[in-house]
Design a protein around this motif. Structure first.
Motif, PDB file in Angstrom:
ATOM      1  N   ARG A 144       0.775  -1.088   0.055  1.00 17.26           N
ATOM      2  CA  ARG A 144      -0.257   0.046   0.246  1.00 17.26           C
ATOM      3  C   ARG A 144       1.321   0.730  -0.111  1.00 17.26           C
ATOM      4  O   ARG A 144       1.576   1.637   0.192  1.00 17.26           O
ATOM      5  N   VAL A 146       0.981   5.136   1.693  1.00 16.51           N
ATOM      6  CA  VAL A 146       0.388   6.277   2.621  1.00 16.51           C
ATOM      7  C   VAL A 146       1.207   7.476   2.393  1.00 16.51           C
ATOM      8  O   VAL A 146       1.386   7.638   2.345  1.00 16.51           O
ATOM      9  N   GLU A 187      -4.434   6.480   2.897  1.00 17.17           N
ATOM     10  CA  GLU A 187      -4.083   5.323   1.589  1.00 17.17           C
ATOM     11  C   GLU A 187      -4.604   6.092   0.298  1.00 17.17           C
ATOM     12  O   GLU A 187      -5.282   6.520   0.392  1.00 17.17           O
TER      13      GLU A 187
END
Ligand code: FEO
Ligand code: CA
Ligand code: CA
Length: 638
Positions: A144, A146, A187
């Motif tokens: 991910r 972020v 995110e």
């Protein structure tokens, strides 16, 4: 005379009103004491008072003239752009931009949709992307991406458009403003329609003026920080005026509390402000009337509360339930950003500017070394804080702030850091903004944005900072009434950022070579009519070693600033000194905050306090935003 609406001013303009500078900044008066621009930075060796006033001669040799810079190979992958004065973004040919996030965009699906009529639902203010985006960093967590990003302050006339002059009229109004500031952790992902926020991601989080924080370091538990609500002096609520940022090698975000003073005040006319308030500009009057509706901000009731702000705060972006930590070992100043670098032996070095006229540049060095995967919880608690002294000979030293050197206790040094630094004889600077550390050379840079009171004599006395330290012209701050700013660069001795000695030079002096042909106000030789700017502020290196410079200056495009247009972002080559313009912001905005996607094919740039109609068009409220800049061929941008 037109009445000034204080809610309409930028934070810095408001601060100026508290202690007004002279009405007129007359650059011409200093021309006679200046060397010709041709001589400046061209390797001249004449000494004397004028030369001393112009800058360190030994310190300017590293800068090449624009002619020699042009002769060398350009490392810029873009064709520089001209200035702009309009209300949109401009980027070079072959690049595109799009909005990633703007004030009011939902982080959670439970947030009410944005309304231009109300400036957004008060109850949703902590579920949306906040106001006035500033410093930011991108973290790769698993697969991910972020972004942690600051929301420095609010523009009440825009955020509370139904209120007279935006003045908060209720506890609900105050809570809305409190929740629009602080930090967003969100995110982000790139899809078919470009970049956007991943709504309801488990990483999404708002940290505001109301979020519980832990206080650590030398001031934790000190009587100076105890309040009725927190008799231990170890827990506080909220982080304030989050300006620049930083990132640790262990994956945490550092958010920096800058002009925290403006939130604390009192309506109790009988209350005598404590002596230490003056140095930090804490006064009875405030911008947002918090003290009228939230007693925590009334200094007559809670005189220690403003002493619990002004720190670097560490946030773990990988855990939305983690408690942010105020790291008092890094001092209490008007923190701009926190540039982290690891010293040769593994200790952690944090460079930090204190953005106020005549305040100082700081460095923290941890006692212990950073071990990847090891315990990092004390690295920003146990260490030494230093402040910079620049000599006119192109050298300098970091002066340790200890009980021995300052005559102050450890907790006092951490809370009254400015006073401690004055005691050791630090150099008053022209408003230190962001520090950036070159990843491919052992050197660091700081934007000294401007200082219109530098060298000014008032009532027969040299102007001083709020602590009485004189702002005499010196080599690193070489111009009186400096409205343009400069960028200083230092090279740590022994190629070690932990070393107490350094050499320095000026990477650039901003100026206007068209308006001021033969004076220091023309700027250094790497400034020309095609790249000129004023008030360098944000600054970041990319991984290739180019330094990106963002401005927060005068965008009138008139007088001393004619030909400089809107605020902008430029790229600089540390080797040649060449600087080129990459991006221009919309009218009224400051360009601040920069980070890159994990694959370095997108550059995220912050646009703070634009005027309408950016970005939503006529009739809509202006909204600060992060934009995503890419190359059309999707090549690397940093
Ligand atoms: Fe928030 Fe000094 O800029
Ligand atoms: Ca700034
Ligand atoms: Ca600024």
């Amino acid at each position: 005379m037109t009445e000034i609406n204080k809610n309409d001013l930028s934070w810095d303009e408001w601060d100026e009103l508290q202690t007004p500078p002279p009405a007129v900044t007359d650059f011409d008066k200093v021309v006679e004491s200046a060397l010709s621009r041709r001589g400046f930075l061209g390797g001249i060796l004449a000494m004397g008072s004028a030369a001393a006033a112009m800058g360190s001669l030994s310190g300017v040799g590293a800068l090449m003239s624009s002619t020699s810079a042009e002769a060398s190979t350009s490392r810029f992958a873009f064709k520089p752009i001209t200035i702009a004065t309009d209300s949109t973004i401009h980027v070079p040919e072959g690049y595109t931009w799009d909005v990633l996030a703007k004030w009011g965009d939902p982080l959670f699906s439970s947030a009410a949709p944005f309304s231009d009529e109300t400036g957004g639902d008060a109850a949703s203010a902590d579920k949306i992307f906040g106001e006035n985006t500033d410093g930011m960093e991108l973290f790769v967590i698993g697969n991910r991406q972020v972004i942690a990003v600051n929301h420095e302050y609010v523009n009440p006339e825009i955020n509370l458009p139904k209120n007279d002059k935006g003045t908060p009229a209720s506890a609900e109004d105050v809570m809305k403003l409190q929740n629009l500031q602080g930090v967003t952790v969100m995110e982000v992902a790139e899809g078919e329609n470009g970049w956007g926020i991943v709504v309801d991601s488990p990483f999404n989080r708002r940290i505001t003026h109301l979020t519980p924080m832990k206080i650590s370091g030398p001031a934790a538990g000190s009587d100076l920080l105890k309040t009725e609500a927190d008799p231990t002096g170890t827990q506080s609520l909220g982080t304030f005026n989050n300006c620049g940022a930083g990132k640790t090698p262990w994956g945490t975000y550092l958010t920096c509390e800058e002009n925290f003073n403006g939130y604390f005040g009192t309506t109790d006319a009988a209350f005598k402000l404590p002596d230490d308030y003056k140095r930090y500009g804490i006064s009875a009057e405030t911008r947002y009337a918090y003290e009228k509706f939230d007693p925590r901000f009334d200094v007559a009731k809670n005189p220690n509360e403003p002493r619990r702000a002004g720190y670097v705060v560490e946030i773990d972006p990988s855990d939305a339930s983690s408690t942010p930590v105020k790291r008092t070992a890094l001092g209490r100043i008007k923190h701009e950003n926190a540039a982290v670098v690891i010293a040769r032996d593994g200790r952690v070095v944090v460079y930090m500017g204190d953005d106020e006229r005549g305040e100082f540049l700081y460095k923290y060095v941890s006692n212990d070394v950073y071990v990847p995967g090891g315990d990092t919880s004390k690295l920003l608690d146990e260490g030494m804080l230093y402040v910079a002294r620049f000599s006119d000979e192109g050298i300098g030293e970091w002066l340790a702030l200890t009980p021995e050197t300052t005559g102050m206790k450890a907790d006092e040094i951490a809370v009254f850091t400015r006073q401690a630094a004055s005691k050791v004889g630090a150099t008053t600077m022209d408003r230190p903004e962001w520090v950036a550390v070159n990843p491919v050379a052992i050197e660091a840079y700081c934007c000294l944005t401007n200082n219109t009171r530098r060298g000014e004599v008032k009532d027969g006395k040299m102007r001083t900072n709020a602590g009485g330290d004189e702002m005499t012209v010196n080599a690193v701050n070489p111009r009186e009434k400096n409205g343009y700013g400069q960028i200083v660069r230092w090279y740590p001795a022994n190629n070690d950022h932990a070393d107490a000695a350094f050499k320095w030079d000026l990477f650039a002096m901003a100026g206007n070579p068209v308006v001021h042909k033969d004076s220091a106000y023309a700027g250094s030789q790497n400034i020309n009519d095609g790249n000129m700017f004023n008030s360098p502020d944000g600054m970041m290196f990319d991984t290739t070693g180019l330094v990106w410079i963002q401005t927060d200056g005068e965008d009138s495009n008139e007088g001393d600033f004619a030909g400089q247009g809107n605020n902008q972002m430029l790229a600089g080559d540390p080797v040649t000194g060449r600087i080129e313009r990459f991006l221009t912001g919309p009218k009224g905005s400051e360009v601040t905050g920069l980070t890159w996607s994990a694959d370095k094919r997108t550059m995220f740039v912050g646009i703070q306090h634009p005027d309408a109609p950016f970005p939503e068009g006529e009739g809509k409220l202006p909204r600060s935003a992060i934009i995503a800049v890419k190359r059309q061929d999707n090549a690397l941008v940093g």
